[in-house]
Scaffold this motif. Structure first.
Motif, PDB file in Angstrom:
ATOM      1  N   ASN A   3       0.843  -1.184   0.000  1.00 39.99           N
ATOM      2  CA  ASN A   3       0.000   0.000   0.000  1.00 39.99           C
ATOM      3  C   ASN A   3       0.886   1.243   0.000  1.00 39.99           C
ATOM      4  O   ASN A   3       1.976   1.246   0.589  1.00 39.99           O
ATOM      5  CB  ASN A   3      -0.915   0.019   1.221  1.00 39.99           C
ATOM      6  CG  ASN A   3      -1.907  -1.130   1.209  1.00 39.99           C
ATOM      7  OD1 ASN A   3      -2.171  -1.724   0.163  1.00 39.99           O
ATOM      8  ND2 ASN A   3      -2.453  -1.451   2.371  1.00 39.99           N
ATOM      9  N   CYS A   4       0.411   2.306  -0.645  1.00 38.19           N
ATOM     10  CA  CYS A   4       1.214   3.525  -0.731  1.00 38.19           C
ATOM     11  C   CYS A   4       0.282   4.738  -0.639  1.00 38.19           C
ATOM     12  O   CYS A   4      -0.607   4.903  -1.479  1.00 38.19           O
ATOM     13  CB  CYS A   4       1.986   3.550  -2.052  1.00 38.19           C
ATOM     14  SG  CYS A   4       3.034   5.002  -2.251  1.00 38.19           S
ATOM     15  N   PRO A   5       0.454   5.606   0.365  1.00 33.89           N
ATOM     16  CA  PRO A   5      -0.472   6.729   0.549  1.00 33.89           C
ATOM     17  C   PRO A   5      -0.205   7.851  -0.450  1.00 33.89           C
ATOM     18  O   PRO A   5       0.889   8.397  -0.517  1.00 33.89           O
ATOM     19  CB  PRO A   5      -0.182   7.187   1.980  1.00 33.89           C
ATOM     20  CG  PRO A   5       1.256   6.834   2.206  1.00 33.89           C
ATOM     21  CD  PRO A   5       1.493   5.575   1.418  1.00 33.89           C
ATOM     22  N   LYS A   6      -1.204   8.198  -1.211  1.00 35.83           N
ATOM     23  CA  LYS A   6      -1.112   9.324  -2.147  1.00 35.83           C
ATOM     24  C   LYS A   6      -2.166  10.389  -1.866  1.00 35.83           C
ATOM     25  O   LYS A   6      -2.101  11.476  -2.432  1.00 35.83           O
ATOM     26  CB  LYS A   6      -1.257   8.818  -3.589  1.00 35.83           C
ATOM     27  CG  LYS A   6      -0.144   7.866  -4.015  1.00 35.83           C
ATOM     28  CD  LYS A   6      -0.304   7.419  -5.457  1.00 35.83           C
ATOM     29  CE  LYS A   6       0.829   6.490  -5.867  1.00 35.83           C
ATOM     30  NZ  LYS A   6       0.702   6.031  -7.268  1.00 35.83           N
ATOM     31  N   ASP A   7      -3.132  10.057  -1.024  1.00 36.26           N
ATOM     32  CA  ASP A   7      -4.183  10.996  -0.629  1.00 36.26           C
ATOM     33  C   ASP A   7      -4.318  10.881   0.882  1.00 36.26           C
ATOM     34  O   ASP A   7      -4.869   9.910   1.399  1.00 36.26           O
ATOM     35  CB  ASP A   7      -5.495  10.645  -1.336  1.00 36.26           C
ATOM     36  CG  ASP A   7      -6.597  11.666  -1.085  1.00 36.26           C
ATOM     37  OD1 ASP A   7      -6.499  12.412  -0.082  1.00 36.26           O
ATOM     38  OD2 ASP A   7      -7.558  11.714  -1.872  1.00 36.26           O
ATOM     39  N   LEU A   8      -3.779  11.858   1.582  1.00 38.32           N
ATOM     40  CA  LEU A   8      -3.734  11.803   3.044  1.00 38.32           C
ATOM     41  C   LEU A   8      -4.618  12.904   3.637  1.00 38.32           C
ATOM     42  O   LEU A   8      -4.602  14.042   3.163  1.00 38.32           O
ATOM     43  CB  LEU A   8      -2.304  11.976   3.568  1.00 38.32           C
ATOM     44  CG  LEU A   8      -1.314  10.847   3.264  1.00 38.32           C
ATOM     45  CD1 LEU A   8      -0.722  11.007   1.880  1.00 38.32           C
ATOM     46  CD2 LEU A   8      -0.200  10.818   4.298  1.00 38.32           C
ATOM     47  N   THR A   9      -5.358  12.554   4.665  1.00 34.28           N
ATOM     48  CA  THR A   9      -6.253  13.497   5.321  1.00 34.28           C
ATOM     49  C   THR A   9      -6.098  13.376   6.827  1.00 34.28           C
ATOM     50  O   THR A   9      -6.042  12.264   7.364  1.00 34.28           O
ATOM     51  CB  THR A   9      -7.726  13.225   4.945  1.00 34.28           C
ATOM     52  OG1 THR A   9      -7.886  13.328   3.532  1.00 34.28           O
ATOM     53  CG2 THR A   9      -8.659  14.218   5.641  1.00 34.28           C
ATOM     54  N   ALA A  10      -6.006  14.519   7.491  1.00 38.91           N
ATOM     55  CA  ALA A  10      -5.991  14.555   8.961  1.00 38.91           C
ATOM     56  C   ALA A  10      -7.284  15.202   9.436  1.00 38.91           C
ATOM     57  O   ALA A  10      -7.681  16.255   8.935  1.00 38.91           O
ATOM     58  CB  ALA A  10      -4.784  15.344   9.458  1.00 38.91           C
ATOM     59  N   ASN A  11      -7.927  14.578  10.381  1.00 34.89           N
ATOM     60  CA  ASN A  11      -9.140  15.112  10.984  1.00 34.89           C
ATOM     61  C   ASN A  11      -8.821  15.544  12.411  1.00 34.89           C
ATOM     62  O   ASN A  11      -8.358  14.730  13.226  1.00 34.89           O
ATOM     63  CB  ASN A  11     -10.246  14.058  10.980  1.00 34.89           C
ATOM     64  CG  ASN A  11     -10.610  13.634   9.565  1.00 34.89           C
ATOM     65  OD1 ASN A  11     -11.088  14.432   8.777  1.00 34.89           O
ATOM     66  ND2 ASN A  11     -10.358  12.372   9.243  1.00 34.89           N
ATOM     67  N   ILE A  12      -9.070  16.807  12.717  1.00 32.23           N
ATOM     68  CA  ILE A  12      -8.690  17.374  14.006  1.00 32.23           C
ATOM     69  C   ILE A  12      -9.949  17.766  14.767  1.00 32.23           C
ATOM     70  O   ILE A  12     -10.801  18.501  14.242  1.00 32.23           O
ATOM     71  CB  ILE A  12      -7.768  18.599  13.820  1.00 32.23           C
ATOM     72  CG1 ILE A  12      -6.510  18.188  13.035  1.00 32.23           C
ATOM     73  CG2 ILE A  12      -7.394  19.195  15.165  1.00 32.23           C
ATOM     74  CD1 ILE A  12      -5.577  19.334  12.739  1.00 32.23           C
TER      75      ILE A  12
END
Length: 371
Positions: free
Chosen positions: A353-362
């Motif tokens: 697996n390889c992350p190309k779309d990363l999102t952080a929820n705060i």
């Protein structure tokens, strides 16, 4: 009666290394010197002597590739005249026994038929020579004197429309040397062939040409890059407030839903196929490969060896650097006897697996602490 005899034979068990052609690319395009020749290049080559002192399409892309290719970069160049066919140079290289991972065409294409011809040539290499290659093509950059970004985008989208060419990727020459920059990034030995050129940790692009403007003086917008990527072109990208220019996906012109829409998937499959092919050649008419359980188990283990090597990871300084694929599992290789003289092998490779779309929820915690 008989006489005693003693013989000692050397047995070749096929355990040696296979010559690696990954990261070795063939560049074809117009140049001012050595036209019709095949010129080996490395980081110490004098490009003025090898490709001519004058500027040329080939020299521009090779220079960009060398700058981005790292300290082990090496390539093969085939200078041609402006009116020569790249097909002839490619065939010459094959006839002289040059195996390469990719063919880089410096002359820009202007129609989908040219991309289809490139794909046909890559398939022909496999059919004729058993060599697996992918092609990197260029399309023209914007004409800053006459085109707006909307006009340029419409022109480019028409090139890849309805084209199915799984072994071809196309790079718009937005900065003039984008093709060479990507070729060097893919050939850099500091990273794995399983890594996407999008990988930010690899570092920013080096030597990329000036940011282009359209006829209205508008610098290259991020929306145009995104639209070109959606049309399956391979383009550079930036991150706001993060210095440097990076790359997006190296998109192959494959059909939607295919397994080979990005070049890193094709590269790991091709690498495995090259190594397995050598093992199969060594077993032609060798009765040690037969349908007995012991032979089937031994052959399965032998064919799994390249996959195990590709899956080897390294732990260093608290970090794990994964191999090119996940470790093979039982059942990933299946041997099927179609007749007494014909056997087929089925192999499964699993990319990481390889992350190309990363999102952080705060979330904000406004609760009151109580004793």
């Amino acid at each position: 009666m008989a006489l005693g005899k003693v013989s000692v034979n050397n047995l070749n068990l096929g355990q040696g290394a296979v010559s690696e052609i990954e990261r070795y690319f063939l560049f074809i395009g117009p140049a001012a010197a050595n036209v019709g020749a095949l010129v080996p290049l490395d980081t110490q080559s004098d490009l003025d002597a090898a490709l001519g002192a004058a500027d040329s399409a080939l020299k521009t892309q090779v220079a960009a590739a060398r700058l981005n290719g790292g300290d082990r970069w090496a390539a093969l160049a085939a200078p041609i005249d402006a009116d020569d066919r790249w097909q002839d140079a490619l065939e010459q290289a094959q006839q002289q026994g040059h195996s390469v991972e990719a063919v880089v065409i410096a002359t820009p294409v202007s129609a989908g038929a040219e991309l289809a011809a490139l794909h046909d040539a890559m398939i022909a290499l496999g059919n004729t020579y058993g060599r697996r290659c992918f092609a990197m093509a260029a399309s023209t950059g914007i004409d800053p004197d006459s085109q707006t970004w909307a006009q340029y985008l419409a022109e480019q989208q028409a090139i890849t429309l309805n084209v199915s060419a799984p072994r071809v990727l196309v790079v718009p020459q937005l900065h003039g040397n984008d093709l060479g920059v990507l070729a060097g990034r893919l050939a850099n030995a500091a990273v794995s062939i399983a890594d996407s050129p999008m990988r930010v940790a690899t570092g920013p692009l080096l030597g990329l040409g000036e940011t282009p403007q359209d006829a209205d003086g508008v610098p290259l917008p991020a929306a145009v890059r995104a639209a070109l990527d959606a049309a399956r072109f391979s383009v550079s990208q930036t991150y706001p407030d993060y210095p440097g220019v990076f790359w997006g996906d190296a998109n192959l012109l494959d059909a939607p839903g295919s397994d080979f829409q990005v070049v890193e998937h094709l590269r790991i499959v091709d690498k495995a196929a090259r190594r397995v092919r050598v093992l199969l050649i060594q077993r032609v008419a060798d009765r040690r490969l037969n349908s007995t359980p012991n032979s089937m188990a031994a052959t399965t283990s032998a064919l799994m060896a390249p996959l195990r090597a590709m899956a080897r990871s390294v732990a260093f300084a608290g970090q794990v650097y994964p191999g090119e694929i996940q470790p093979p599992q039982d059942g990933d290789i299946v041997l099927v006897w179609q007749s007494k003289t014909r056997v087929e092998a089925y192999l499964t490779l699993r990319p990481h697996n390889c992350p190309k779309d990363l999102t952080a929820n705060i979330a904000l915690d406004l609760s009151t602490d109580t004793e």
